[in-house]
Design an enzyme around this catalytic site. Structure first.
Site, short mmCIF file in Angstrom:
data_model
loop_
_atom_site.label_atom_id
_atom_site.label_comp_id
_atom_site.label_asym_id
_atom_site.label_seq_id
_atom_site.Cartn_x
_atom_site.Cartn_y
_atom_site.Cartn_z
N HIS A 58 0.85 -1.19 0.00
CA HIS A 58 0.00 0.00 0.00
C HIS A 58 0.88 1.23 0.00
CE1 HIS A 58 -3.37 2.68 0.80
NE2 HIS A 58 -2.58 3.29 1.67
N ASP A 73 -15.18 2.24 7.42
CA ASP A 73 -14.13 3.13 6.92
C ASP A 73 -14.61 3.95 5.73
OD1 ASP A 73 -11.28 4.04 6.65
OD2 ASP A 73 -11.59 3.12 4.69
N ARG A 118 -14.38 12.52 7.01
CA ARG A 118 -13.13 13.21 7.34
C ARG A 118 -12.74 14.21 6.26
NH1 ARG A 118 -9.46 8.59 7.23
NH2 ARG A 118 -7.81 10.14 7.49
N SER A 148 -7.65 3.74 8.99
CA SER A 148 -8.31 3.67 7.69
C SER A 148 -7.54 2.76 6.74
CB SER A 148 -8.42 5.08 7.09
OG SER A 148 -8.93 5.03 5.78
N LYS A 165 -8.70 -1.63 5.90
CA LYS A 165 -8.94 -2.16 4.55
C LYS A 165 -7.91 -3.24 4.20
CE LYS A 165 -8.95 2.09 3.11
NZ LYS A 165 -9.04 3.38 2.40
#
Length: 424
Positions: free
Chosen positions: A83, A162, A169, A184, A188
């Site tokens: 990620h 989320d 947000r 967050s 995921k």
């Protein structure tokens, strides 16, 4: 025990630690509409102002994972994911996923779309004719087994809490809260089910985290959550002060990624792809040499199979913007600055990105960086090539680039591409 949104908000507003029961209740209640958006907005701001302990952040993440399904990746290969926190020209997922798969791992890369100046992996891949992002869970598992890599959209059942909180947000100026960023990302990624995870935490003008200290704090929080959930995890801090590679946009980044997979491409994209691949393979317990596999052409063959499996044609011509504008060097010397944020905003204004999640993007829009910091240039030499389908957008892109590049007498000092690695 009966809880109320007001009590939970007050606890965090007054600087106290939320209990496990409070966290579990408020996430579940918000997911099911019992806690209203305005109440969760107040709680998010209290968290932004007062922070969370590592234990609170871990429990918050666990509650968000529990709000939906968790994939069970029952495949024969070791599973490892990556990620990135987002940057400019950050197309690394495109060559990385097939490379790591060609080395023997299974790479479930559930990706997102771009918002603002940072590009989205799905937007880039959708510039390939026929390619589709939406896959069912069974299709994801089948492709992981047959190809070894899948890049697609997250299924609707993964961490729905989320999805709601992320949108909230964005409109309440609480995006920058490190506990909320970390939970967050990790809710995921953990819900996706990979056994190992490498995080590419960007730092610099084009990144979300502008300083090394802030990036390290985020990386540490992410790694801590991963360890708490039994995931083998590393976080690499990487430089995002200058765009990665020479292409910024959608189709132009796909083309550059294919160049890398065929043994060419910009040296910084190759360097970071191989560095991340090495870290992913190490966590997965695979002793292959990704540089050798990349040079062999095996990674490109895996890429072609991955694109075909999702309906795309890897050999089809990619879209090109119908209008081109060239920015030239104002003087002779050495390109001393090419600011990632300025280039990212310019590409966004050309149509490569979106201001709202529902906005369309142009597949052919983007920027080619014809020179990079340290290159010697002469007055009038092309520096940047702007592509768009909407010529009127060029004015805004040029405004974004003002002050974003400079010519000097010597090459600038640069941080290393990989600044640090934090391991769980």
């Amino acid at each position: 025990m009966q809880h109320s949104a007001v009590d939970v908000i007050r606890t965090k507003r007054d600087g106290h630690v939320l209990s496990d029961e409070q966290i579990d209740w408020v996430i579940d209640a918000y997911t099911h509409g019992v806690v209203a958006d305005e109440q969760m907005s107040a709680l998010a701001m209290a968290i932004f102002l007062n922070g969370m302990t590592p234990a609170e952040t871990a429990r918050w993440t666990r509650a968000m994972i529990s709000s939906g399904e968790r994939l069970s990746l029952d495949v024969s290969r070791p599973t490892v994911d990556k990620h990135s926190t987002g940057g400019v020209g950050d197309k690394i997922t495109l060559p990385l996923a097939p490379l790591v798969a060609a080395c023997g791992a299974a790479v479930p890369q559930l990706s997102g779309r771009g918002l603002g100046h940072t590009g989205g992996t799905l937007d880039k891949l959708e510039s390939i004719p026929g390619w589709r992002a939406a896959l069912s869970t069974s299709e994801i598992l089948e492709q992981l087994s047959s190809v070894g890599a899948v890049i697609c959209a997250a299924t609707a059942g993964l961490a729905p809490a989320d999805r709601k909180l992320y949108a909230l947000r964005d409109v309440t100026s609480t995006v920058e809260a490190i506990p909320l960023i970390a939970s967050s990302i990790m809710s995921k990624k953990i819900a996706e089910g990979a056994s190992s995870l490498v995080l590419d935490v960007k730092v610099g003008s084009g990144a979300f985290m502008k300083s090394v200290d802030d990036a390290r704090a985020l990386a540490t929080a992410l790694v801590s959550i991963g360890v708490d959930h039994g995931v083998r995890i590393s976080a690499m801090l990487t430089d995002m002060s200058v765009p990665l590679g020479r292409a910024v946009g959608n189709a132009v980044e796909v083309a550059e990624s294919v160049d890398v997979l065929r043994g060419g491409g910009p040296s910084d994209v190759v360097e970071l792809t191989v560095a991340l691949a090495r870290e992913m393979l190490s966590l997965a317990g695979i002793s292959a040499d990704p540089a050798a596999v990349l040079a062999s052409g095996e990674a490109y063959e895996t890429w072609a199979r991955m694109i075909r499996a999702q309906g795309g044609d890897p050999e089809a011509p990619l879209p090109v913007g119908t209008h081109k504008h060239v920015v030239t060097a104002p003087a002779s010397g050495v390109l001393s600055t090419l600011d990632a944020y300025a280039v990212g905003v310019a590409a966004w204004r050309l149509g490569a990105g979106r201001a709202r999640k529902e906005d369309p993007v142009q597949a052919g829009a983007g920027i080619l960086c014809l020179a990079k910091p340290g290159d010697t240039v002469v007055e009038g030499q092309p520096l940047l090539e702007l592509h768009t389908d909407t010529p009127d957008a060029v004015v805004g892109a040029l405004q974004a680039l003002e002050g974003g590049y400079a010519i000097g007498d010597s090459a600038p000092e640069r941080m290393p591409l990989v600044i640090d690695t934090i391991r769980g």
